[in-house]
Write an enzyme that holds these catalytic residues in place. Structure first.
Site, PDB file in Angstrom:
ATOM      1  N   SER A 143       0.848  -0.885  -0.603  1.00  0.00           N
ATOM      2  CA  SER A 143       0.036  -0.335   0.184  1.00  0.00           C
ATOM      3  C   SER A 143       1.426   1.135   0.056  1.00  0.00           C
ATOM      4  CB  SER A 143      -1.072  -0.250   1.556  1.00  0.00           C
ATOM      5  OG  SER A 143      -1.357   1.482   1.291  1.00  0.00           O
ATOM      6  N   TYR A 157      -2.319  -2.270  10.246  1.00  0.00           N
ATOM      7  CA  TYR A 157      -2.109  -1.574   8.856  1.00  0.00           C
ATOM      8  C   TYR A 157      -0.965  -0.929   8.284  1.00  0.00           C
ATOM      9  CZ  TYR A 157      -3.723  -1.775   4.669  1.00  0.00           C
ATOM     10  OH  TYR A 157      -4.223  -1.725   2.605  1.00  0.00           O
TER      11      TYR A 157
HETATM   12  P1  NAD Z   1     -11.548  -5.781  -0.306  1.00  0.00           P
HETATM   13  O1  NAD Z   1     -11.601  -6.145   1.344  1.00  0.00           O
HETATM   14  O2  NAD Z   1     -12.060  -5.685  -1.427  1.00  0.00           O
HETATM   15  O3  NAD Z   1     -11.089  -7.466  -0.199  1.00  0.00           O
HETATM   16  C1  NAD Z   1     -10.262  -7.753   0.292  1.00  0.00           C
HETATM   17  C2  NAD Z   1     -10.800  -9.637   0.625  1.00  0.00           C
HETATM   18  O4  NAD Z   1      -9.404 -10.621   1.191  1.00  0.00           O
HETATM   19  C3  NAD Z   1     -11.616  -9.705   0.730  1.00  0.00           C
HETATM   20  O5  NAD Z   1     -12.580 -10.675  -0.299  1.00  0.00           O
HETATM   21  C4  NAD Z   1     -11.946 -10.753   1.962  1.00  0.00           C
HETATM   22  O6  NAD Z   1     -12.904 -12.103   2.049  1.00  0.00           O
HETATM   23  C5  NAD Z   1     -10.342 -11.281   1.570  1.00  0.00           C
HETATM   24  N1  NAD Z   1      -9.811 -12.486   2.758  1.00  0.00           N
HETATM   25  C6  NAD Z   1      -9.583 -11.150   4.568  1.00  0.00           C
HETATM   26  N2  NAD Z   1      -9.344 -11.618   5.237  1.00  0.00           N
HETATM   27  C7  NAD Z   1      -8.874 -13.460   4.272  1.00  0.00           C
HETATM   28  C8  NAD Z   1      -8.271 -14.469   5.066  1.00  0.00           C
HETATM   29  N3  NAD Z   1      -8.083 -14.374   5.909  1.00  0.00           N
HETATM   30  N4  NAD Z   1      -8.386 -15.235   4.161  1.00  0.00           N
HETATM   31  C9  NAD Z   1      -8.279 -15.169   2.494  1.00  0.00           C
HETATM   32  N5  NAD Z   1      -8.938 -14.099   2.157  1.00  0.00           N
HETATM   33  C10 NAD Z   1      -9.130 -13.246   2.925  1.00  0.00           C
HETATM   34  O7  NAD Z   1      -9.859  -5.644  -0.106  1.00  0.00           O
HETATM   35  P2  NAD Z   1      -9.644  -4.706  -1.923  1.00  0.00           P
HETATM   36  O8  NAD Z   1      -9.325  -2.929  -1.815  1.00  0.00           O
HETATM   37  O9  NAD Z   1      -9.669  -5.427  -2.550  1.00  0.00           O
HETATM   38  O10 NAD Z   1      -7.706  -4.577  -0.249  1.00  0.00           O
HETATM   39  C11 NAD Z   1      -7.209  -5.606  -1.790  1.00  0.00           C
HETATM   40  C12 NAD Z   1      -5.299  -5.469  -0.946  1.00  0.00           C
HETATM   41  O11 NAD Z   1      -5.326  -3.984  -1.020  1.00  0.00           O
HETATM   42  C13 NAD Z   1      -5.188  -5.969   0.126  1.00  0.00           C
HETATM   43  O12 NAD Z   1      -4.017  -6.140   0.921  1.00  0.00           O
HETATM   44  C14 NAD Z   1      -5.049  -3.855   0.722  1.00  0.00           C
HETATM   45  O13 NAD Z   1      -4.412  -3.774   2.345  1.00  0.00           O
HETATM   46  C15 NAD Z   1      -4.494  -3.435  -0.395  1.00  0.00           C
HETATM   47  N6  NAD Z   1      -5.278  -2.329  -0.713  1.00  0.00           N
HETATM   48  C16 NAD Z   1      -5.973  -1.311  -0.520  1.00  0.00           C
HETATM   49  C17 NAD Z   1      -6.145  -0.492  -0.720  1.00  0.00           C
HETATM   50  C18 NAD Z   1      -7.814   1.050  -0.926  1.00  0.00           C
HETATM   51  O14 NAD Z   1      -7.441   1.118  -1.015  1.00  0.00           O
HETATM   52  N7  NAD Z   1      -9.038  -0.780  -1.072  1.00  0.00           N
HETATM   53  C19 NAD Z   1      -5.059   0.826  -1.167  1.00  0.00           C
HETATM   54  C20 NAD Z   1      -3.955   0.366  -0.274  1.00  0.00           C
HETATM   55  C21 NAD Z   1      -3.801  -1.393  -0.413  1.00  0.00           C
END
Ligand code: NAD
Length: 257
Positions: A143, A157
């Site tokens: 991130s 985080y």
């Molecule tokens: P999201 O919440 O839409 O999707 C995350 C998925 O991970 C969910 O479907 C959830 O069920 C799954 N998950 C959670 N715990 C789990 C486990 N123990 N085992 C298996 N699956 C599990 O989030 P997103 O926005 O798509 O984020 C995806 C990645 O991107 C994450 O690592 C997040 O930290 C990173 N990220 C997101 C953003 C943002 O703005 N959305 C920014 C920077 C980084």
């Protein structure tokens, strides 16, 4: 098609970046193994890929559980015979996160378990699978908060994402001569469930956008495109990199009005 004939294991396919990536990787010719802890949402992701004409199978996994991750790779190899790409993308940002004084131990432990241990287990069991395939690529989702500090604290985080960058660099160096590339993808603020439930008012959203030179949130599909690049032969000389896909956020000191 940039991933023709390849097999990709993607975690976090229940929604957001993972789901968009499942669809995009399949459109680029990969057979996709969808892996998420939410069985229904994960099955739905694989079904969406198949109804778009792609190849996908769903395996329910808890990335924090060693046996579960072993089962994921065994299932992927059983289904498709090999694994060429591991996209360790599942992650959480918990509402109870905060600054160092306020955050509680359970929040720290759960965040690190999913965001750090989960990525490490994906590498621990993914690397032998990639070796059996004769090499391949790992993409770990970090991130922008791993690179720049934020005044809205979410310290567990942030710490977890810093760890993802550090372990990505080490694995890249250790496995470089086996034809295994390891890179990090650092999304900026996205219009996904994860962030929008945190920035739940127009005012909070505008305050975040002040820091983004492009003046908008990113889309999950834009992360999927960058992940395809890192996974594909186009990135054959790229390893140990942190690809910021953040609308210019980490490049900015002052953003335009
Ligand atoms: P999201 O919440 O839409 O999707 C995350 C998925 O991970 C969910 O479907 C959830 O069920 C799954 N998950 C959670 N715990 C789990 C486990 N123990 N085992 C298996 N699956 C599990 O989030 P997103 O926005 O798509 O984020 C995806 C990645 O991107 C994450 O690592 C997040 O930290 C990173 N990220 C997101 C953003 C943002 O703005 N959305 C920014 C920077 C980084």
């Amino acid at each position: 098609m940039r991933l023709a004939g390849m097999v990709a294991v993607i975690t976090g396919t229940g929604s957001g970046i993972g789901r968009a990536s499942a669809l995009r990787f399949a459109a680029e010719g990969a057979a996709v193994v969808c892996a998420d802890i939410r069985a229904d949402a994960n099955d739905e992701a694989a079904e969406l890929v198949r109804s778009a004409g792609g190849q996908a199978t769903a395996i329910t996994v808890d990335v924090t559980d060693d046996a579960s991750v072993v089962g994921l790779f065994a299932g992927a190899e059983r289904e498709y015979g090999r694994v060429d790409v591991v996209f360790n993308n599942a992650g959480v940002m918990l509402d109870s996160d905060g600054d160092a004084v306020d955050v509680d131990l359970a929040t720290i432990e759960r965040t690190l378990a999913i965001n750090v241990t989960g990525v490490l287990l994906g590498c621990k069991h993914g690397v032998p699978a990639l070796r059996r395939a004769g090499g391949g690529a790992i993409v770990n989702t970090a991130s922008f908060v791993a690179s720049v500090g934020a005044a809205t604290p979410q310290v567990a985080y942030t710490a977890s994402k810093g760890a993802v960058l550090a372990l990505t660099r080490e694995l890249a160096v250790v496995h470089a001569r086996e034809g295994i590339r390891v890179n990090a993808l650092s999304p900026g603020p996205l219009r996904t469930e994860l962030l929008m439930s945190f920035l739940d008012t127009e005012d909070k959203q505008q305050r975040r956008l002040v820091h983004v030179p492009m003046g908008r949130f990113g889309e999950a599909e834009e992360m999927a495109g960058a992940a395809v690049f890192l996974a594909s032969p186009d990135a054959s000389y790229v390893t140990g990199a942190n690809l910021a896909v953040d609308g210019g956020l980490t490049a900015a000191y002052v953003t335009p009005e």
